[in-house]
Scaffold this motif. Structure first.
Motif, short mmCIF file in Angstrom:
data_model
loop_
_atom_site.label_atom_id
_atom_site.label_comp_id
_atom_site.label_asym_id
_atom_site.label_seq_id
_atom_site.Cartn_x
_atom_site.Cartn_y
_atom_site.Cartn_z
N ALA A 77 28.99 103.15 92.18
CA ALA A 77 28.99 102.10 93.19
C ALA A 77 29.52 100.82 92.55
O ALA A 77 29.40 100.62 91.35
N GLY A 79 28.90 96.78 93.05
CA GLY A 79 28.17 95.70 93.73
C GLY A 79 28.99 94.43 93.58
O GLY A 79 29.96 94.19 94.29
N GLY A 80 28.61 93.61 92.58
CA GLY A 80 29.37 92.38 92.33
C GLY A 80 30.50 92.59 91.34
O GLY A 80 31.29 91.67 91.09
N GLY A 81 30.57 93.76 90.71
CA GLY A 81 31.62 94.02 89.71
C GLY A 81 31.45 93.16 88.46
O GLY A 81 32.41 92.92 87.72
N HIS A 82 30.22 92.70 88.19
CA HIS A 82 30.01 91.79 87.07
C HIS A 82 29.51 92.49 85.81
O HIS A 82 29.23 91.81 84.82
N ASN A 83 29.36 93.79 85.84
CA ASN A 83 28.87 94.44 84.63
C ASN A 83 29.90 94.32 83.51
O ASN A 83 31.07 94.68 83.71
N THR A 87 31.17 99.34 84.47
CA THR A 87 30.73 100.67 84.88
C THR A 87 30.88 100.93 86.39
O THR A 87 30.67 102.06 86.83
N LEU A 98 30.84 98.41 97.70
CA LEU A 98 29.88 98.05 98.76
C LEU A 98 30.15 96.68 99.40
O LEU A 98 29.26 96.07 99.98
N PHE A 139 21.65 83.56 87.10
CA PHE A 139 22.19 82.21 86.98
C PHE A 139 23.58 82.01 87.59
O PHE A 139 24.07 80.90 87.61
N GLY A 144 26.30 90.65 91.32
CA GLY A 144 25.76 91.55 92.33
C GLY A 144 24.25 91.70 92.21
O GLY A 144 23.72 91.83 91.10
N GLY A 147 23.33 95.61 90.64
CA GLY A 147 23.37 95.83 89.20
C GLY A 147 22.30 95.02 88.50
O GLY A 147 21.59 95.52 87.62
N PHE A 154 16.84 88.68 85.31
CA PHE A 154 16.06 87.46 85.02
C PHE A 154 16.85 86.24 85.47
O PHE A 154 18.07 86.29 85.62
N GLY A 203 21.19 106.98 91.80
CA GLY A 203 21.83 107.10 93.09
C GLY A 203 22.46 105.79 93.50
O GLY A 203 22.59 104.86 92.68
N VAL A 205 22.07 102.62 95.84
CA VAL A 205 21.07 101.89 96.63
C VAL A 205 21.75 101.27 97.85
O VAL A 205 22.75 100.57 97.72
N TYR A 423 18.64 93.93 76.44
CA TYR A 423 18.81 93.92 77.90
C TYR A 423 19.93 94.89 78.28
O TYR A 423 21.08 94.68 77.91
C1 LIG Z 1 28.75 85.85 84.61
C2 LIG Z 1 27.53 86.71 84.52
C3 LIG Z 1 26.29 86.15 84.63
C4 LIG Z 1 25.15 86.95 84.55
N1 LIG Z 1 23.93 86.36 84.64
C5 LIG Z 1 22.83 87.13 84.62
C6 LIG Z 1 21.54 86.55 84.81
O1 LIG Z 1 21.40 85.35 84.97
N2 LIG Z 1 20.48 87.37 84.81
C7 LIG Z 1 20.59 88.72 84.63
O2 LIG Z 1 19.58 89.41 84.66
N3 LIG Z 1 21.79 89.29 84.45
C8 LIG Z 1 22.90 88.52 84.44
N4 LIG Z 1 24.13 89.10 84.27
C9 LIG Z 1 24.22 90.54 83.99
C10 LIG Z 1 24.22 91.31 85.29
O3 LIG Z 1 22.90 91.52 85.69
C11 LIG Z 1 24.93 92.65 85.11
O4 LIG Z 1 26.25 92.41 84.72
C12 LIG Z 1 24.90 93.51 86.35
O5 LIG Z 1 25.30 94.81 86.02
C13 LIG Z 1 25.79 92.95 87.44
O6 LIG Z 1 25.61 93.63 88.63
P1 LIG Z 1 26.84 93.85 89.64
O7 LIG Z 1 26.32 94.51 90.84
O8 LIG Z 1 27.60 92.59 89.76
O9 LIG Z 1 27.69 94.82 88.73
P2 LIG Z 1 28.64 96.10 89.05
O10 LIG Z 1 29.61 96.02 87.92
O11 LIG Z 1 29.15 96.12 90.42
O12 LIG Z 1 27.63 97.26 88.85
C14 LIG Z 1 26.87 97.44 87.69
C15 LIG Z 1 26.30 98.85 87.64
O13 LIG Z 1 25.44 99.03 88.76
C16 LIG Z 1 25.94 100.06 89.60
N5 LIG Z 1 25.73 99.66 90.98
C17 LIG Z 1 26.30 98.64 91.64
N6 LIG Z 1 25.84 98.60 92.90
C18 LIG Z 1 24.95 99.61 93.02
C19 LIG Z 1 24.14 100.09 94.07
N7 LIG Z 1 24.12 99.51 95.26
N8 LIG Z 1 23.36 101.17 93.84
C20 LIG Z 1 23.34 101.78 92.63
N9 LIG Z 1 24.10 101.37 91.60
C21 LIG Z 1 24.89 100.30 91.80
C22 LIG Z 1 27.39 100.24 89.22
O14 LIG Z 1 27.86 101.54 89.48
C23 LIG Z 1 27.38 99.91 87.76
O15 LIG Z 1 27.01 101.02 86.97
C24 LIG Z 1 25.28 88.32 84.35
C25 LIG Z 1 26.54 88.90 84.24
C26 LIG Z 1 27.66 88.10 84.33
C27 LIG Z 1 29.00 88.71 84.17
#
Ligand SMILES: Cc1cc2nc3c(=O)[nH]c(=O)nc-3n(C[C@H](O)[C@H](O)[C@H](O)COP(=O)(O)OP(=O)(O)OC[C@H]3O[C@@H](n4cnc5c(N)ncnc54)[C@H](O)[C@@H]3O)c2cc1C
Length: 470
Positions: A77, A79-83, A87, A98, A139, A144, A147, A154, A203, A205, A423
């Motif tokens: 999936a 979400g925000g693409g921020h991982n 991944t 999504l 922050f 997303g 993720g 936090f 899975g 979410v 983390y």
């Molecule tokens: C600029 C920046 C700031 C950040 N600040 C913080 C912070 O303040 N606190 C903190 O705790 N973390 C922080 N993070 C880390 C962040 O929590 C992780 O990068 C997280 O994975 C981002 O989620 P995403 O949905 O954007 O990522 P994505 O890259 O979209 O997804 C991450 C992982 O989750 C999976 N996924 C996405 N959506 C779903 C879904 N609906 N169901 C199941 N799996 C899904 C994806 O397949 C992937 O494996 C930060 C990251 C960045 C880049």
């Protein structure tokens, strides 16, 4: 750019398209939309999916999971693409983007919010703050929810209300066998336990239900900046205030080269600085008392601590984290700020390699430690700070090969002062099984057992993977 080889027969793809409400995108025929779905925060990631689906609801996701199973296709999936490890892009597989599932429903009477699986943090704050409510999120508002929460999560409210995942009441998920399940303390409690920190292993979410708390809408928050020569004094004050102020205050500090931000004097741009970021959700009088030692510390170049909307503070750092630059981090949890840890922070903070890199300490602690260590898979309840050496450079930087050395050296130097946990959401592409085990510590064995129950064939493995126990 050459088009990738399609691992699936075209007729099968046409058939899948016919079963979906949302679009199915291929690089060859939907170039711009496909590229947009593949655009993620970390520009260093090279993997690309073979196909992308943008579901409109759970039924589309069920179809995607069935399709991936049937064709033994990697699925992830987005979400925000921020991982940072990228991944969400299932290499040569199926990415379920999504971006069309960003609805938020707030129930202000019961203080709950139901949040769809594709929401960004800002989507949630925007709706909950209409009612003066919030849950724990991070922050940067473009991150997303999915993720972040699935890995723990936090932010400014952690000291008061724990991990983001501590605030989950219910999760709806499509599991590896393409069932739509609800998980909560009452229903599928083992799965609920695993989802509270176990990452993307179980899975996709479709929605999270969060408990909300009264926060803001106005808080005392912002940033103070000083020239880096004052860093020892500022860091000592940061440590003192972190240890003594109430849980309404959360601090972070960073050493970096001053960005060209309008609130910093022009002649200071590009010079080494130390910043303290603060968010106080108590009364203005309480905030003034708690923040006073920082306000009278040294000679700041800018003091931007003001009364402002909580939602604005949640977006304050967005501009510092543009999509597409090359990012490489190494992180650890710290049990406190010993003199040796502070010295290490200052030493590597003085060697920042690029204009975009920084070394950071985020304060956590507080409510985290009030729950048992095995309350959810997330663990790490002994953490007081999150340390990160955050390398960042432009894609065409001629010295790109050199910058990761600074990140790794700073991390190695900080390791002796760390808790031993890490983390999971800050793990980079190359960090493997040993670091995933470290992320979950004593909770790893139970997590692997739940994985064995819900995803025995490891369909969901484009993540920081927990291998299923058989
Ligand atoms: C600029 C920046 C700031 C950040 N600040 C913080 C912070 O303040 N606190 C903190 O705790 N973390 C922080 N993070 C880390 C962040 O929590 C992780 O990068 C997280 O994975 C981002 O989620 P995403 O949905 O954007 O990522 P994505 O890259 O979209 O997804 C991450 C992982 O989750 C999976 N996924 C996405 N959506 C779903 C879904 N609906 N169901 C199941 N799996 C899904 C994806 O397949 C992937 O494996 C930060 C990251 C960045 C880049």
């Amino acid at each position: 750019m050459s088009t990738r080889t399609m691992p699936i027969d075209e007729t099968k793809i046409i058939a899948l398209r016919g079963r979906l409400r949302g679009p199915l995108l291929l690089e060859a025929s939907d170039r711009d939309a496909f590229a947009e779905s593949c655009r993620i925060w970390n520009g260093m990631i090279r993997s690309r999916p073979a196909l992308v689906v943008r579901p409109t609801g759970s039924a589309d996701i069920v179809e995607c999971v069935r399709f991936a199973r049937e064709h033994r296709l990697l699925i992830a999936a987005k979400g925000g693409g921020h991982n940072i490890a990228g991944t969400s892009l299932a290499a040569d597989g199926l990415t379920v983007d999504l971006c069309r599932m960003r609805g938020v429903l707030v129930d202000p009477v019961h203080k709950l919010a139901r949040v769809q699986g594709g929401c960004l943090l800002g989507d949630v704050d925007r709706e909950t703050q209409l009612h003066g409510l919030a849950t724990v999120l991070g922050f940067v508002s473009e991150t997303g929810v999915a993720g972040l929460t699935l890995g723990g999560g936090f932010g400014y409210l952690t000291r008061r209300f724990g991990w983001a995942s501590d605030n989950l009441v219910e999760v709806e998920i499509v599991t590896a066998d393409a069932r739509v399940l609800r998980a909560s303390a009452q229903e599928n409690p083992d799965l609920f336990w695993a989802l509270r920190g176990g990452g993307a292993n179980f899975g996709i979410v479709t929605s999270f239900t969060f408990r909300l708390h009264e926060v803001g809408p106005s808080v005392t928050a912002g940033m103070i900046a000083w020239p880096a020569e004052q860093a020892p004094e500022v860091l000592a004050t940061f440590a003192e205030v972190s240890a003594t102020a109430g849980r309404e205050l959360t601090l972070a500090t960073n050493l970096r080269l001053a960005p060209p931000a309008p609130f910093l004097p022009k002649d200071f741009h590009g010079k080494p600085m130390i910043g303290v970021i603060a968010c106080h959700t108590g009364t203005p009088a309480q905030a003034e008392r708690d923040l006073e030692p920082l306000r009278r510390c040294g000679k700041p170049i800018a003091d931007q601590l003001v009364q402002k909307p909580y939602a604005a503070q949640q977006m304050m750092l967005d501009a510092t984290q543009p999509k597409g630059l090359h990012y490489y981090w190494k992180s650890e949890y710290l049990p406190g700020l010993s003199a040796a840890a502070r010295e290490t922070f200052l030493k590597y903070g003085a060697r920042i390699p690029t204009a975009q890199s920084q070394i950071i300490l985020f304060q956590v602690g507080g409510a985290l430690g009030e729950r048992p260590a095995d309350d959810g898979a997330v663990g790490n309840r002994d953490a007081q700070f999150v340390f990160s050496a955050a390398g960042c450079w432009l894609p065409d930087d001629p010295n790109a090969q050199a910058h990761p050395h600074w990140v790794r050296d700073a991390w190695q130097a900080m390791k002796p002062h760390a808790t031993g946990g890490v983390y999971v959401n800050f793990l980079t592409e190359e960090e493997g099984e040993d670091r995933v085990r470290a992320a979950y510590g004593a909770n790893f064995a139970r997590l692997s057992a739940v994985k064995g129950q819900y995803d025995p064939d490891n369909l969901f493995r484009s993540n920081k993977n927990v291998l299923p126990q058989r």
